[in-house]
Design a protein around this motif. Structure first.
Motif, PDB file in Angstrom:
ATOM      1  N   LEU A 144      19.524  -0.728  -5.524  1.00 20.41           N
ATOM      2  CA  LEU A 144      18.703  -1.170  -4.401  1.00 20.41           C
ATOM      3  C   LEU A 144      18.024   0.013  -3.726  1.00 20.41           C
ATOM      4  O   LEU A 144      16.839  -0.051  -3.358  1.00 20.41           O
ATOM      5  CB  LEU A 144      19.564  -1.924  -3.394  1.00 20.41           C
ATOM      6  CG  LEU A 144      18.867  -2.366  -2.100  1.00 20.41           C
ATOM      7  CD1 LEU A 144      17.726  -3.325  -2.408  1.00 20.41           C
ATOM      8  CD2 LEU A 144      19.864  -3.009  -1.141  1.00 20.41           C
ATOM      9  N   ALA A 145      18.770   1.116  -3.561  1.00 18.17           N
ATOM     10  CA  ALA A 145      18.188   2.307  -2.931  1.00 18.17           C
ATOM     11  C   ALA A 145      17.029   2.853  -3.755  1.00 18.17           C
ATOM     12  O   ALA A 145      15.975   3.227  -3.197  1.00 18.17           O
ATOM     13  CB  ALA A 145      19.267   3.380  -2.751  1.00 18.17           C
ATOM     14  N   ASN A 146      17.171   2.897  -5.067  1.00 23.20           N
ATOM     15  CA  ASN A 146      16.080   3.365  -5.924  1.00 23.20           C
ATOM     16  C   ASN A 146      14.863   2.449  -5.841  1.00 23.20           C
ATOM     17  O   ASN A 146      13.714   2.908  -5.840  1.00 23.20           O
ATOM     18  CB  ASN A 146      16.558   3.469  -7.376  1.00 23.20           C
ATOM     19  CG  ASN A 146      17.302   4.755  -7.652  1.00 23.20           C
ATOM     20  OD1 ASN A 146      16.896   5.824  -7.214  1.00 23.20           O
ATOM     21  ND2 ASN A 146      18.405   4.678  -8.368  1.00 23.20           N
ATOM     22  N   GLY A 147      15.113   1.140  -5.779  1.00 22.49           N
ATOM     23  CA  GLY A 147      14.007   0.199  -5.668  1.00 22.49           C
ATOM     24  C   GLY A 147      13.252   0.337  -4.358  1.00 22.49           C
ATOM     25  O   GLY A 147      12.019   0.298  -4.326  1.00 22.49           O
ATOM     26  N   LEU A 148      13.991   0.510  -3.249  1.00 25.28           N
ATOM     27  CA  LEU A 148      13.344   0.677  -1.953  1.00 25.28           C
ATOM     28  C   LEU A 148      12.576   1.996  -1.885  1.00 25.28           C
ATOM     29  O   LEU A 148      11.465   2.054  -1.336  1.00 25.28           O
ATOM     30  CB  LEU A 148      14.390   0.622  -0.836  1.00 25.28           C
ATOM     31  CG  LEU A 148      15.041  -0.747  -0.598  1.00 25.28           C
ATOM     32  CD1 LEU A 148      16.182  -0.617   0.401  1.00 25.28           C
ATOM     33  CD2 LEU A 148      14.014  -1.755  -0.097  1.00 25.28           C
ATOM     34  N   ALA A 149      13.155   3.055  -2.430  1.00 22.23           N
ATOM     35  CA  ALA A 149      12.459   4.343  -2.432  1.00 22.23           C
ATOM     36  C   ALA A 149      11.199   4.285  -3.287  1.00 22.23           C
ATOM     37  O   ALA A 149      10.149   4.841  -2.917  1.00 22.23           O
ATOM     38  CB  ALA A 149      13.387   5.444  -2.934  1.00 22.23           C
ATOM     39  N   ALA A 150      11.266   3.608  -4.424  1.00 19.85           N
ATOM     40  CA  ALA A 150      10.104   3.506  -5.309  1.00 19.85           C
ATOM     41  C   ALA A 150       8.984   2.690  -4.686  1.00 19.85           C
ATOM     42  O   ALA A 150       7.814   2.848  -5.053  1.00 19.85           O
ATOM     43  CB  ALA A 150      10.514   2.893  -6.647  1.00 19.85           C
ATOM     44  N   ALA A 151       9.322   1.804  -3.733  1.00 24.44           N
ATOM     45  CA  ALA A 151       8.292   1.003  -3.074  1.00 24.44           C
ATOM     46  C   ALA A 151       7.357   1.864  -2.232  1.00 24.44           C
ATOM     47  O   ALA A 151       6.276   1.399  -1.835  1.00 24.44           O
ATOM     48  CB  ALA A 151       8.939  -0.071  -2.192  1.00 24.44           C
ATOM     49  N   GLY A 152       7.740   3.106  -1.955  1.00 23.64           N
ATOM     50  CA  GLY A 152       6.857   3.992  -1.207  1.00 23.64           C
ATOM     51  C   GLY A 152       5.552   4.263  -1.920  1.00 23.64           C
ATOM     52  O   GLY A 152       4.513   4.503  -1.270  1.00 23.64           O
ATOM     53  N   SER A 153       5.562   4.226  -3.244  1.00 24.43           N
ATOM     54  CA  SER A 153       4.348   4.518  -4.009  1.00 24.43           C
ATOM     55  C   SER A 153       3.228   3.514  -3.735  1.00 24.43           C
ATOM     56  O   SER A 153       2.136   3.899  -3.314  1.00 24.43           O
ATOM     57  CB  SER A 153       4.674   4.572  -5.504  1.00 24.43           C
ATOM     58  OG  SER A 153       3.514   4.711  -6.288  1.00 24.43           O
ATOM     59  N   PRO A 154       3.422   2.197  -3.917  1.00 23.05           N
ATOM     60  CA  PRO A 154       2.323   1.273  -3.627  1.00 23.05           C
ATOM     61  C   PRO A 154       2.001   1.170  -2.142  1.00 23.05           C
ATOM     62  O   PRO A 154       0.831   0.953  -1.785  1.00 23.05           O
ATOM     63  CB  PRO A 154       2.840  -0.069  -4.179  1.00 23.05           C
ATOM     64  CG  PRO A 154       4.319   0.060  -4.196  1.00 23.05           C
ATOM     65  CD  PRO A 154       4.586   1.502  -4.488  1.00 23.05           C
ATOM     66  N   VAL A 155       3.005   1.319  -1.269  1.00 22.01           N
ATOM     67  CA  VAL A 155       2.740   1.227   0.173  1.00 22.01           C
ATOM     68  C   VAL A 155       1.824   2.364   0.620  1.00 22.01           C
ATOM     69  O   VAL A 155       0.820   2.146   1.316  1.00 22.01           O
ATOM     70  CB  VAL A 155       4.063   1.253   0.963  1.00 22.01           C
ATOM     71  CG1 VAL A 155       3.791   1.411   2.454  1.00 22.01           C
ATOM     72  CG2 VAL A 155       4.857  -0.023   0.717  1.00 22.01           C
ATOM     73  N   PHE A 156       2.138   3.579   0.226  1.00 22.48           N
ATOM     74  CA  PHE A 156       1.324   4.724   0.636  1.00 22.48           C
ATOM     75  C   PHE A 156      -0.042   4.703  -0.040  1.00 22.48           C
ATOM     76  O   PHE A 156      -1.029   5.128   0.565  1.00 22.48           O
ATOM     77  CB  PHE A 156       2.063   6.026   0.304  1.00 22.48           C
ATOM     78  CG  PHE A 156       2.974   6.494   1.394  1.00 22.48           C
ATOM     79  CD1 PHE A 156       2.784   7.720   2.004  1.00 22.48           C
ATOM     80  CD2 PHE A 156       4.027   5.703   1.830  1.00 22.48           C
ATOM     81  CE1 PHE A 156       3.614   8.153   3.014  1.00 22.48           C
ATOM     82  CE2 PHE A 156       4.862   6.120   2.836  1.00 22.48           C
ATOM     83  CZ  PHE A 156       4.665   7.349   3.442  1.00 22.48           C
ATOM     84  N   LEU A 157      -0.095   4.229  -1.285  1.00 25.48           N
ATOM     85  CA  LEU A 157      -1.397   4.148  -1.952  1.00 25.48           C
ATOM     86  C   LEU A 157      -2.309   3.172  -1.215  1.00 25.48           C
ATOM     87  O   LEU A 157      -3.505   3.425  -1.039  1.00 25.48           O
ATOM     88  CB  LEU A 157      -1.218   3.719  -3.406  1.00 25.48           C
ATOM     89  CG  LEU A 157      -2.502   3.588  -4.230  1.00 25.48           C
ATOM     90  CD1 LEU A 157      -3.244   4.913  -4.275  1.00 25.48           C
ATOM     91  CD2 LEU A 157      -2.183   3.104  -5.640  1.00 25.48           C
ATOM     92  N   SER A 158      -1.742   2.040  -0.764  1.00 28.66           N
ATOM     93  CA  SER A 158      -2.536   1.054  -0.029  1.00 28.66           C
ATOM     94  C   SER A 158      -2.990   1.589   1.323  1.00 28.66           C
ATOM     95  O   SER A 158      -4.028   1.157   1.843  1.00 28.66           O
ATOM     96  CB  SER A 158      -1.711  -0.227   0.181  1.00 28.66           C
ATOM     97  OG  SER A 158      -1.300  -0.774  -1.059  1.00 28.66           O
ATOM     98  N   ALA A 159      -2.230   2.529   1.897  1.00 28.82           N
ATOM     99  CA  ALA A 159      -2.584   3.068   3.212  1.00 28.82           C
ATOM    100  C   ALA A 159      -3.453   4.318   3.121  1.00 28.82           C
ATOM    101  O   ALA A 159      -4.358   4.510   3.940  1.00 28.82           O
ATOM    102  CB  ALA A 159      -1.303   3.379   4.002  1.00 28.82           C
ATOM    103  N   LEU A 160      -3.173   5.179   2.138  1.00 34.19           N
ATOM    104  CA  LEU A 160      -3.886   6.452   2.060  1.00 34.19           C
ATOM    105  C   LEU A 160      -5.338   6.294   1.615  1.00 34.19           C
ATOM    106  O   LEU A 160      -6.213   7.055   2.056  1.00 34.19           O
ATOM    107  CB  LEU A 160      -3.156   7.404   1.104  1.00 34.19           C
ATOM    108  CG  LEU A 160      -1.843   8.002   1.605  1.00 34.19           C
ATOM    109  CD1 LEU A 160      -1.180   8.834   0.521  1.00 34.19           C
ATOM    110  CD2 LEU A 160      -2.086   8.861   2.846  1.00 34.19           C
ATOM    111  N   SER A 161      -5.605   5.333   0.763  1.00 30.92           N
ATOM    112  CA  SER A 161      -6.991   5.155   0.300  1.00 30.92           C
ATOM    113  C   SER A 161      -7.927   4.745   1.439  1.00 30.92           C
ATOM    114  O   SER A 161      -8.982   5.368   1.628  1.00 30.92           O
ATOM    115  CB  SER A 161      -7.032   4.124  -0.839  1.00 30.92           C
ATOM    116  OG  SER A 161      -6.352   4.622  -1.977  1.00 30.92           O
ATOM    117  N   PRO A 162      -7.602   3.716   2.246  1.00 33.18           N
ATOM    118  CA  PRO A 162      -8.477   3.412   3.392  1.00 33.18           C
ATOM    119  C   PRO A 162      -8.529   4.551   4.408  1.00 33.18           C
ATOM    120  O   PRO A 162      -9.583   4.800   5.006  1.00 33.18           O
ATOM    121  CB  PRO A 162      -7.837   2.160   4.008  1.00 33.18           C
ATOM    122  CG  PRO A 162      -7.003   1.577   2.928  1.00 33.18           C
ATOM    123  CD  PRO A 162      -6.528   2.725   2.106  1.00 33.18           C
TER     124      PRO A 162
END
Length: 510
Positions: A144-162
């Motif tokens: 679960l910890a690895n899955g939550l940490a890996a979710a940072g990739s799409p979240v930051f990509l969705s925020a950093l591009s705009p």
């Protein structure tokens, strides 16, 4: 550096300060994977200012990714030598300095060296230590910890591009790079919370292993003073001799050849099919939103008691699903079919992202994970430099995206099949091996793991602790020795390690 850390525990805390470490790992993963892609927002402005082509400008992101993957062994050596927190603090400063210096660049070569090499190296020195520290804090809840940490990739990509687009419109690319350099200083804040778990827990665990295994610690005494010295492996290359690690490394190489290709070509593929530009760009957002949900969900699924021992097969299933999605969607031309492809691709892509490092941790164990991760990232760097560029050249030559989707899907399917078959064969061979066949090899490997593990100053086993462990084993031999000496001299047994466990019981029975 571990002062004020969590309470001493026999096992990883699976909570407590570990949740803070998980939050920091979430942010570092987001910067590491999202930042190189978000920088592409500035490419048109860079092409205009430097009068360069798209391929030349795109090397900024390519070099950044190559540094992220290719410097894995360097990061492993630094973590083993200095610990996770100092390496992450230096990495955050390097990543920030690279973008700040890039804002003053006067040519593309300077951008390659600053935003590419320097920022990429800084992100690499943050990404790998964060995963290592996460594995030290979580055991039962590690999937679960690895899955939550890996979710940072799409979240930051969705925020950093705009965010990058907004900075470009208001401050230009130079002002945007300068502000993004300040944003990357948050990596230092993430590194500051990476305090290691308490050291005495490992000392007690190793003491128990030494008594149970009956193996003496292999120590060297210095010529002067008779002081004990420990040999510390900065990069444990012995992990390459393990069959399970080789299987995983080959799987990652095959996977990286084709996994990222559809996402890179998706927008242009949709435009080629007649989809409007705005709708084509929204397809990547669909992939990102599904990916955000899929990663933690898959991590929680992999943590179930029935699936945890079979996480390698779950990883194979995710690869097969991703590859088959590419193959089945190669002829998708309508917008509805492309949306369906994005949903299926985002789901399978998220599963792969959530499981890849969990599988590696379960294969090699926490002590060898730093070295194994560095070597795997190096292998993946080679594949990343081969796969997407080759796909781009094929598109230019064939003017056909269908062949690329077939090729990428076949590579990912092959990776999934290889992982499943090789894992099954390895497990069957392990079952056929007699229980006590390689006892001495396993004991020596565990001692080597102990020598190579040193994530931080407080994590490494101090010399005084080693002397204490060796002193604790001597009274057992001294007390049991007079009564069991005749048995040992009359019957030398290769399994003498079992006698160390039974000597106290024999003495009490007599």
């Amino acid at each position: 550096m571990g002062a004020g850390g969590p309470q001493l525990r026999e096992d990883p805390p699976d909570g407590g300060w570990g949740w803070v470490v998980l939050g920091a790992c979430f942010g570092v993963t987001g910067f590491a994977y999202g930042f190189p892609k978000a920088v592409s927002v500035f490419f048109r402005a860079l092409m205009s200012d430097f009068d360069a082509g798209y391929s030349d400008t795109a090397w900024v992101s390519s070099i950044m990714l190559a540094m992220l993957y290719g410097t894995g062994p360097v990061s492993s050596i630094l973590v083993t030598r200095f610990g996770c927190r100092p390496v992450m603090l230096v990495g955050g400063l390097l990543a920030s300095a690279g973008m700040v210096l890039a804002s003053f660049a006067t040519c593309l070569l300077e951008l390659y060296l600053t935003a590419g090499v320097l920022t990429g190296l800084g992100l690499a020195l943050n990404f790998q230590p964060s995963l290592i520290m996460l594995g030290l804090y979580f055991e039962r809840r590690r999937p679960l910890a690895n899955g939550l940490a890996a979710a940072g990739s799409p979240v930051f990509l969705s925020a950093l591009s705009p965010l990058g687009q907004m900075l470009l419109e208001h401050f230009g690319w130079r002002g945007g790079f300068l502000l993004l350099g300040g944003l990357l200083l948050h990596c230092c804040a993430c590194g500051a919370v990476m305090r290691p778990p308490p050291g005495p827990r490992r000392a007690r665990a190793r003491a128990g292993e030494a008594e149970a295994g009956g193996a003496e610690l292999r120590l060297r005494e210095a010529a002067s003073g008779g002081r004990v010295r420990r040999r510390r492996r900065l990069l444990d290359l012995a992990v390459c001799t393990e069959r399970a690690f080789v299987v995983y490394a080959v799987t990652k190489f095959l996977m990286a050849l084709g996994l990222f290709v559809p996402a890179i070509l998706l927008v242009n593929y949709a435009k080629d099919a007649g989809v409007p530009d705005a709708d084509a760009a929204f397809l990547l957002s669909i992939v990102g939103f599904v990916d955000i949900v899929a990663r933690p969900a898959c991590g929680a699924l992999a943590g179930l008691a029935r699936l945890r021992p079979r996480v390698a097969y779950l990883f194979s299933l995710a690869l097969l699903a991703n590859g088959l999605t590419d193959l089945s969607s190669a002829r998708a031309r309508s917008y509805g079919a492309l949306v369906a492809f994005c949903v299926a691709f985002g789901l399978s892509y998220g599963m792969v992202g959530a499981l890849q490092f969990e599988v590696l941790m379960s294969v090699v164990g926490a002590p060898r994970f730093p070295s194994a991760l560095g070597l795997v990232l190096l292998v993946e760097a080679v594949a990343v430099l081969i796969g997407p560029p080759s796909a781009g050249h094929l598109v230019d030559a064939l003017k056909n995206y269908e062949v690329i989707f077939y090729l990428a899907g076949s590579e990912v399917v092959l990776a999934g099949l290889f992982m499943a078959v090789a894992t099954h064969c390895s497990l069957r061979r392990t079952r056929d091996t007699p229980p006590g066949a390689n006892t001495e090899d396993r004991v020596s490997d565990s001692m080597a793991e102990g020598d190579s593990e040193a994530e931080d100053d407080s994590e490494a086993l101090p010399l005084g602790t080693v002397e204490m462990l060796s002193a604790q084993t001597r009274p057992i031999e001294a007390e049991a020795g007079p009564k069991l000496a005749p048995k040992q001299s009359a019957r030398p047994d290769p399994g003498s390690e079992l006698e160390l466990d039974t000597r106290p019981m024999q003495r009490s029975e007599q």
